[in-house]
Design an enzyme around this catalytic site. Structure first.
Site, PDB file in Angstrom:
ATOM      1  N   LYS A  17      -4.579  53.688  23.717  1.00 21.55           N
ATOM      2  CA  LYS A  17      -3.562  53.899  24.752  1.00 21.55           C
ATOM      3  C   LYS A  17      -2.880  55.252  24.644  1.00 21.55           C
ATOM      4  CE  LYS A  17      -2.402  49.161  25.975  1.00 21.55           C
ATOM      5  NZ  LYS A  17      -1.327  48.191  26.200  1.00 21.55           N
ATOM      6  N   LYS A  45     -14.209  45.740  27.578  1.00 24.97           N
ATOM      7  CA  LYS A  45     -13.554  44.473  27.914  1.00 24.97           C
ATOM      8  C   LYS A  45     -12.948  44.575  29.319  1.00 24.97           C
ATOM      9  CE  LYS A  45      -8.968  45.598  26.198  1.00 24.97           C
ATOM     10  NZ  LYS A  45      -7.772  45.295  25.444  1.00 24.97           N
ATOM     11  N   LYS A  72      -7.018  45.594  33.078  1.00 22.68           N
ATOM     12  CA  LYS A  72      -6.309  46.077  34.254  1.00 22.68           C
ATOM     13  C   LYS A  72      -6.306  47.595  34.310  1.00 22.68           C
ATOM     14  CE  LYS A  72      -1.999  45.656  31.631  1.00 22.68           C
ATOM     15  NZ  LYS A  72      -2.361  44.872  30.455  1.00 22.68           N
TER      16      LYS A  72
HETATM   17  P1  TYM Z   1      -2.187  41.442  27.165  1.00 20.32           P
HETATM   18  O1  TYM Z   1      -1.025  41.279  28.086  1.00 20.32           O
HETATM   19  O2  TYM Z   1      -2.961  42.701  27.239  1.00 20.32           O
HETATM   20  O3  TYM Z   1      -3.194  40.251  27.352  1.00 20.32           O
HETATM   21  C1  TYM Z   1      -2.770  38.900  27.335  1.00 20.32           C
HETATM   22  C2  TYM Z   1      -3.807  38.043  26.637  1.00 20.32           C
HETATM   23  O4  TYM Z   1      -5.083  38.171  27.280  1.00 20.32           O
HETATM   24  C3  TYM Z   1      -6.081  38.461  26.323  1.00 20.32           C
HETATM   25  N1  TYM Z   1      -7.112  39.307  26.951  1.00 20.32           N
HETATM   26  C4  TYM Z   1      -8.414  39.034  26.957  1.00 20.32           C
HETATM   27  N2  TYM Z   1      -9.133  38.007  26.461  1.00 20.32           N
HETATM   28  C5  TYM Z   1     -10.460  38.022  26.665  1.00 20.32           C
HETATM   29  N3  TYM Z   1     -11.118  38.987  27.360  1.00 20.32           N
HETATM   30  C6  TYM Z   1     -10.444  40.036  27.875  1.00 20.32           C
HETATM   31  N4  TYM Z   1     -11.090  40.973  28.573  1.00 20.32           N
HETATM   32  C7  TYM Z   1      -9.031  40.091  27.687  1.00 20.32           C
HETATM   33  N5  TYM Z   1      -8.070  40.963  28.080  1.00 20.32           N
HETATM   34  C8  TYM Z   1      -6.897  40.462  27.622  1.00 20.32           C
HETATM   35  C9  TYM Z   1      -5.354  39.195  25.205  1.00 20.32           C
HETATM   36  O5  TYM Z   1      -6.059  39.107  23.988  1.00 20.32           O
HETATM   37  C10 TYM Z   1      -4.036  38.468  25.169  1.00 20.32           C
HETATM   38  O6  TYM Z   1      -4.110  37.313  24.363  1.00 20.32           O
HETATM   39  N6  TYM Z   1      -0.004  42.662  22.848  1.00 20.32           N
HETATM   40  C11 TYM Z   1      -0.286  41.554  23.730  1.00 20.32           C
HETATM   41  C12 TYM Z   1       0.941  40.849  24.266  1.00 20.32           C
HETATM   42  C13 TYM Z   1       1.861  40.288  23.220  1.00 20.32           C
HETATM   43  C14 TYM Z   1       1.619  39.166  22.391  1.00 20.32           C
HETATM   44  C15 TYM Z   1       2.795  38.999  21.621  1.00 20.32           C
HETATM   45  C16 TYM Z   1       0.534  38.312  22.233  1.00 20.32           C
HETATM   46  C17 TYM Z   1       3.118  40.737  22.933  1.00 20.32           C
HETATM   47  N7  TYM Z   1       3.682  39.966  21.961  1.00 20.32           N
HETATM   48  C18 TYM Z   1       2.892  37.967  20.665  1.00 20.32           C
HETATM   49  C19 TYM Z   1       0.656  37.285  21.279  1.00 20.32           C
HETATM   50  C20 TYM Z   1       1.819  37.135  20.516  1.00 20.32           C
HETATM   51  C21 TYM Z   1      -1.039  42.102  24.941  1.00 20.32           C
HETATM   52  O7  TYM Z   1      -0.938  43.270  25.255  1.00 20.32           O
HETATM   53  O8  TYM Z   1      -1.690  41.181  25.672  1.00 20.32           O
END
Ligand code: TYM
Length: 331
Positions: free
Chosen positions: A112, A195, A198
């Protein structure tokens, strides 16, 4: 009951199939067997460029979508991260235990920060995973349902919990990542070596709130591989393998069963059927999300109740942690 915590960014407004299959589906399922805390992580959404009005809107849309997908605010605590200041209160302490070197090794930060360069990126983007650790540890979570891309952040969380416990006495539960089999990493439809995300061009990303016609078109236009047999082969046929994985996850039919089903038929048949499976899935979600958004006051009330429950647990953890590190208790 085991305790579960997870979070999702509101950045895009609509979640995508990767979010759902990698993470949100588990969120919903775990409510039956765990005490769940689920949050829309708006604090994490300002680590990169953002628009305030859009953020507010997307936070509501995200909360509505979670309910539409099956997160039950009666059974689980559903809330907005910024409504629970304890996350930030714990985060500071963890930042003082985390090492600059380990934060620098986070691959998501490296990815990022590429656009602005490390020098031009926000300090918040750098400390992002430490706030994520605080999100988890402040609830003493046993399990964290996430997709594969969050594995490294979960390792950091475990390291920080262990470090704190070693230095100040047993305080935090050391949480385990809960990563699904089969759908842990859904790939982009246009660039199946990456992957689904967005931040790639929208043609490769199926947003749950897309018009179903757009969804069907994205699936029909998915990049496929050479050859014409519908069989899973992650190395030779990443595109087809990804479409089979999505089909399997949504239809509940195993990949071998689907290979059998499509034997003697072509990629076009798979895409056509998958488009139906996906649009059947998203259509009611879209409608339900809109209904929930139409009653904004009720949605806000739900989130306030969720935050109140969350603060009871989080407040206790922060009090204990602050005392252990030597802060003078306020009277
Ligand atoms: P985020 O918002 O990018 O994504 C949310 C969840 O979706 C999963 N994910 C995917 N799983 C499978 N294939 C994909 N292509 C794919 N893209 C996204 C992510 O693994 C995630 O579980 N840092 C985290 C948000 C966060 C968080 C937390 C998660 C903040 N605090 C505490 C767990 C616990 C994030 O950016 O997810």
């Amino acid at each position: 009951l085991p305790r579960v915590l997870s979070g999702i960014q509101p950045t895009a407004g609509s979640f995508h199939l990767g979010n759902y299959l990698g993470a949100l589906r588990q969120w919903v399922a775990l409510q039956d067997t765990a005490e769940a805390f689920y949050c829309v992580v708006d604090l994490h959404a300002i680590t990169m460029d953002w628009d305030p009005e859009e953020l507010r809107r997307n936070t509501l849309v995200s909360a509505a979508q979670l309910v539409a997908l099956g997160v039950d605010p009666q059974r689980s605590s559903l809330f907005v991260q910024s409504h629970v200041p304890e996350h930030v209160q714990l985060s500071w302490v963890l930042e003082c235990l985390a090492r600059f070197g380990e934060a620098s090794r986070m691959t998501q930060f490296k990815d990022k920060s590429q656009r602005e360069g490390t020098g031009g990126s926000s300090v918040g983007l750098f400390t992002y995973p430490v706030l994520q650790a605080a999100d988890i540890l402040v609830y003493q979570a046993d399990e964290v349902p996430v997709g594969e891309d969050q594995r490294q952040h979960l390792e950091l969380t475990r390291d920080l919990a262990t470090r704190f416990n070693g230095r100040f006495g047993e305080t935090f539960t050391v949480p385990a990542a809960r990563i699904p089999q089969g759908a842990a990493k859904i790939l982009d439809l246009q660039s199946p070596e990456k992957k689904m995300s967005k931040s790639l061009p929208p043609a490769g990303c199926v947003f749950l709130l897309d018009d179903p016609k757009v969804t069907a078109k994205k699936i029909r236009s998915a990049v496929t591989d050479t050859g014409r047999e519908v069989v899973a082969d992650p190395v030779g046929k990443p595109g087809i393998t990804n479409l089979l994985a999505i089909h399997s996850a949504l239809s509940g039919r195993s990949v071998p069963e689907l290979e059998e089903h499509f034997a003697g038929r072509g990629y076009g048949d798979l895409k056509k059927e998958l488009a139906e499976v996906v649009t059947d899935f998203v259509t009611p979600i879209r409608e339900r999300t809109q209904e929930l958004l139409d009653d904004r006051a009720e949605l806000e009330r739900l989130l306030a109740a969720g935050a109140a429950r969350a603060r009871e647990v989080a407040g206790q953890t922060v009090r204990t942690a602050y005392e252990r590190v030597g802060f003078l208790p306020p009277v």
